[in-house]
Design a protein around this motif. Structure first.
Motif, PDB file in Angstrom:
ATOM      1  N   GLY A 226      30.867  35.720  45.470  1.00 17.40           N
ATOM      2  CA  GLY A 226      30.209  36.068  46.850  1.00 17.40           C
ATOM      3  C   GLY A 226      29.639  37.240  46.815  1.00 17.40           C
ATOM      4  O   GLY A 226      29.802  38.260  45.560  1.00 17.40           O
TER       5      GLY A 226
ATOM      6  N   ASN B 287      36.668  33.767  47.748  1.00 16.82           N
ATOM      7  CA  ASN B 287      37.089  35.146  48.202  1.00 16.82           C
ATOM      8  C   ASN B 287      38.387  35.585  47.474  1.00 16.82           C
ATOM      9  O   ASN B 287      38.629  36.655  47.025  1.00 16.82           O
ATOM     10  CB  ASN B 287      37.239  35.349  49.696  1.00 16.82           C
ATOM     11  CG  ASN B 287      35.804  35.426  50.497  1.00 16.82           C
ATOM     12  OD1 ASN B 287      34.903  35.696  49.371  1.00 16.82           O
ATOM     13  ND2 ASN B 287      35.907  35.087  51.626  1.00 16.82           N
TER      14      ASN B 287
ATOM     15  N   LYS C 220      31.187  43.847  47.731  1.00 19.25           N
ATOM     16  CA  LYS C 220      30.836  43.379  46.277  1.00 19.25           C
ATOM     17  C   LYS C 220      29.545  43.737  45.769  1.00 19.25           C
ATOM     18  O   LYS C 220      29.315  43.894  44.603  1.00 19.25           O
ATOM     19  CB  LYS C 220      30.861  41.815  46.219  1.00 19.25           C
ATOM     20  CG  LYS C 220      32.102  41.319  46.736  1.00 19.25           C
ATOM     21  CD  LYS C 220      32.534  39.977  46.813  1.00 19.25           C
ATOM     22  CE  LYS C 220      33.727  39.702  47.441  1.00 19.25           C
ATOM     23  NZ  LYS C 220      34.025  38.064  47.702  1.00 19.25           N
TER      24      LYS C 220
ATOM     25  N   ALA D 233      30.090  34.800  54.730  1.00 17.91           N
ATOM     26  CA  ALA D 233      31.098  33.615  54.943  1.00 17.91           C
ATOM     27  C   ALA D 233      32.035  33.839  55.877  1.00 17.91           C
ATOM     28  O   ALA D 233      32.162  32.881  56.738  1.00 17.91           O
ATOM     29  CB  ALA D 233      31.695  33.123  53.569  1.00 17.91           C
TER      30      ALA D 233
ATOM     31  N   GLU E 114      34.389  28.593  50.232  1.00 25.40           N
ATOM     32  CA  GLU E 114      34.253  30.150  50.498  1.00 25.40           C
ATOM     33  C   GLU E 114      35.742  30.881  50.532  1.00 25.40           C
ATOM     34  O   GLU E 114      35.917  31.917  49.760  1.00 25.40           O
ATOM     35  CB  GLU E 114      33.566  30.510  51.603  1.00 25.40           C
ATOM     36  CG  GLU E 114      32.217  29.799  52.078  1.00 25.40           C
ATOM     37  CD  GLU E 114      31.311  30.544  51.044  1.00 25.40           C
ATOM     38  OE1 GLU E 114      31.458  31.834  50.780  1.00 25.40           O
ATOM     39  OE2 GLU E 114      30.056  30.145  50.720  1.00 25.40           O
TER      40      GLU E 114
HETATM   41 MG    MG Z   1      32.806  35.121  50.196  1.00 24.41          MG
END
Ligand code: MG
Ligand code: ADP
Length: 617
Positions: A95, A35, A81, A100, A31
């Motif tokens: 993601g 990111n 996002k 997360a 994760e």
């Molecule tokens: Mg993420």
């Protein structure tokens, strides 16, 4: 009755959700790395302590966050996002669920520092179990640094459920590789317990593969390039002769995301049909690009499976382009539907020189000369010196004398210990130590109540296993010095695993004079190991580490002992002298648990005289 439904408090909801996102330290690594990529970082550093159980720290030089965003990023469903459901169909980030960071913060101590390019100062936030402990302004470089400490500190059950460091580290390295392979244009580094494990400068894809899997990967890569309307393929497959026992070097990326697909894996394997041995696996590093609309976008972020609209077409294209590449590089017969594949020369024969037949005749050979040569069974002799024996075979056929007769006996019993014992006198049957070898596989021994049948390979594994465990525990291994040091090369991943096992290996008798990034130099080996076996033993060991699905009581020592015992044990098919047979029986019964092999399969069975009596009724 009163109403009983309540909304769960946020931190409880977060903890429950965390169970889905964070299974183990490697999930956090994935994760955080993703990111950093989504934040357009050019450089990403991963620092891990105790296989991530104590610390997972990811530092990037990406676009960073404002103070407000930094705070918000830990809220559930907080994401920059996507804004609407339509965005789901044109995703170009890793993601999008905004889950997360909220999940990770619910089950660990998290420290975040982040700064955007245009800001003078950055933000520093500390959060424990979803609770913000502090938020301050701080001096920090552009980008984001997230340190995750004491994972699962508030869920002891999950913490206890974690596997050994060897296994958890392997999962972390796997995730690191997947992300690093998908993004060769980003510089990555990884440190474990203070030492550098990987340093991967920005490069092209081939270089990235080589930087991860070691220089020896370079010579084995065959490029695959294909572009059709529905699918673009680029990347590399391994030459067949480099196929491995493990599946560690198999990677599919679809639209830059690592995926697992048994179906596509099958397609690649099919291209290698007839080129590699059963039980070995080709390496591949393949990037597929498809229209995002043709894959199921609702894939769970922590899952690596994927659903394609038209799997059959992808299968066919993939298989034929891999096959074509292998063919182009003169590795496999070129794909040609009209040709009878039976006429193709197997690839290994291509570069071979024709060998001029030669006949060697041993002019001194006289089959009637000495009794000694007759003791050797004809099968054995033939195997050892196939060329020189033409003469003698011919002679043997001509003279149907005593020789053929005495040899007949030997073939029948495949053992040198029988010597008439079956027929001679009763006393030999009563001797407890009489043994027979059956089909070079089983040892039969008489016991008081009847007889015992022992599987030679399994029995020997048990004997070796207990011996190895003992020498590792008391740390008093005996080793034999090699005349010349043995140099072996390993990939970086393999080295990481070997490092974890080094101490145990030394306690079995291995002596290492060098243990650097890709090289291992061995100057001593365990007393019962020959130099030529060393590479195979270590290979087997790495493959066993990979395959192991360890339970909570997994121990590296145990795995090493099992693996070495398997490698070193007498194989099925190996003939044993009477003395060896007896020794094996005695050693087995000196063991603590003689009845099972290290993998828990039975080592011997017994049959009583009554059992026989019943059969003869
Ligand atoms: Mg993420
Ligand atoms: P998602 O990645 O699904 O959006 P996360 O919980 O992983 O959800 O992250 C939440 C948000 O925090 C991201 O959408 C992003 O805006 C921000 N963020 C997280 N990590 C970073 C980072 N390394 N650099 C910049 N922004 C980040």
């Amino acid at each position: 009755m009163a109403d009983i439904i309540q909304l769960l408090p946020d931190h409880v909801a977060n903890q429950i959700a965390a169970g889905e996102v964070v299974q183990r330290p490697a999930s956090v690594v994935k994760e955080l790395l993703e990111n950093a990529i989504d934040a357009d970082a050019a450089m990403i550093k991963l620092v891990v302590k105790d296989a991530g159980k104590t610390l997972i720290h990811v530092i990037d030089n990406g676009k960073g966050m404002s103070g407000t965003d930094a705070r918000l990023s830990f809220e559930r469903h907080a994401t920059s996002k996507i804004r609407s459901a339509e965005d789901l169909f044109s995703l170009n980030t890793k993601g999008f669920r905004g889950e997360a960071l909220a999940s990770i913060a619910a089950i660990a101590h998290v420290e975040l520092k982040s700064k955007q390019e245009e800001d003078e100062l950055g933000t520093h936030i500390e959060i424990e179990g979803s609770e913000i402990k502090s938020q301050e302004v701080t001096v920090t470089p552009k980008g984001t640094s997230i340190a995750v400490k004491h994972l699962f500190y508030n869920i002891p059950a999950r913490r206890n459920f974690l596997k050994s460091n060897t296994v958890e580290l392997r999962h972390i390295i796997d995730e690191f590789h997947r992300v690093a392979l998908a993004h060769p244009d980003i510089t990555f580094s990884m440190y474990h317990n203070g030492s550098e494990s990987f340093n991967l400068p920005k490069s092209n894809y081939r270089q990235r593969v080589v930087n991860i899997f070691g220089n020896k990967a370079n010579e084995k890569l065959v490029p695959v390039e294909e572009e059709t309307e529905v699918l673009k393929i680029s990347g590399f497959v391994g030459k067949p002769e480099f196929a491995k026992r493990t599946k560690t070097e198999q990677f599919f990326f679809v639209n830059n995301r690592f995926i697992k697909s048994g179906y596509l894996n099958h397609a690649v394997n099919a291209a290698y049909d007839g080129l590699i041995k059963d039980g070995s696996h080709p390496s591949y590093f393949l990037k597929l690009t498809v229209d995002p609309k043709t894959i199921d976008i609702n894939i769970h972020p922590t899952k690596t499976e994927i659903k394609f609209d038209d799997e059959h077409t992808l299968y066919a294209i993939l298989r034929s382009s891999v096959k074509h590449s292998l063919g182009q590089f003169n590795i496999a017969p070129v794909l040609d539907f009209d040709r009878d594949s039976n006429l193709d020369t197997p690839y290994t024969y291509k570069q071979r020189q024709a060998i001029t037949p030669s006949v060697e005749v041993d002019r001194d050979f006289n089959p009637f000369q000495s009794g000694a040569s007759m003791k050797v069974s004809p099968i054995k002799t033939f195997k050892r010196e196939p060329v020189g024996q033409w003469d003698s075979l011919y002679v043997g056929l001509e003279s149907k004398g005593t020789q053929t007769h005495s040899n007949f006996n030997e073939v029948q019993f495949e053992s040198q210990s029988h010597d008439g014992a079956l027929f001679n006198d009763e006393t030999s049957l009563k001797t407890a130590n009489t043994t027979y070898q059956l089909h070079n596989k089983y040892i039969i021994s008489t016991i008081k109540s009847g007889m015992m049948i022992l599987d030679q390979h399994r029995a020997h594994q048990r004997v070796l296993y207990e011996g190895l465990l003992k020498s590792m525990t008391i740390k008093e291994a005996v080793s034999q010095q090699l005349l010349f040091p043995l140099q072996l090369q390993f990939s970086t991943t393999e080295m990481e695993q070997l490092k974890e096992l080094r101490e145990d290996l030394e306690h079995t008798g291995f002596v290492f004079s060098e243990f650097s990034n890709a090289n291992v130099e061995i100057t001593g080996v365990p007393i019962n190991v020959s130099e030529s076996e060393v590479e195979r033993i270590l290979d087997q060991l790495l493959s066993d580490v990979q395959d192991e699905v360890p339970d909570a009581n997994f121990s590296a020592t145990d795995l090493l002992a099992k693996s070495m015992a398997k490698s070193l044990a007498i194989k099925t098919g190996q003939s044993m002298t009477a003395m060896e047979q007896e020794h094996l029986v005695n050693s087995l019964f000196a063991c603590k648990a003689p009845s099972v092999a290290p993998d828990n399969r039975v080592t011997f069975i017994t049959m009583s005289v009554e059992d026989f009596d019943k059969k003869f009724m």
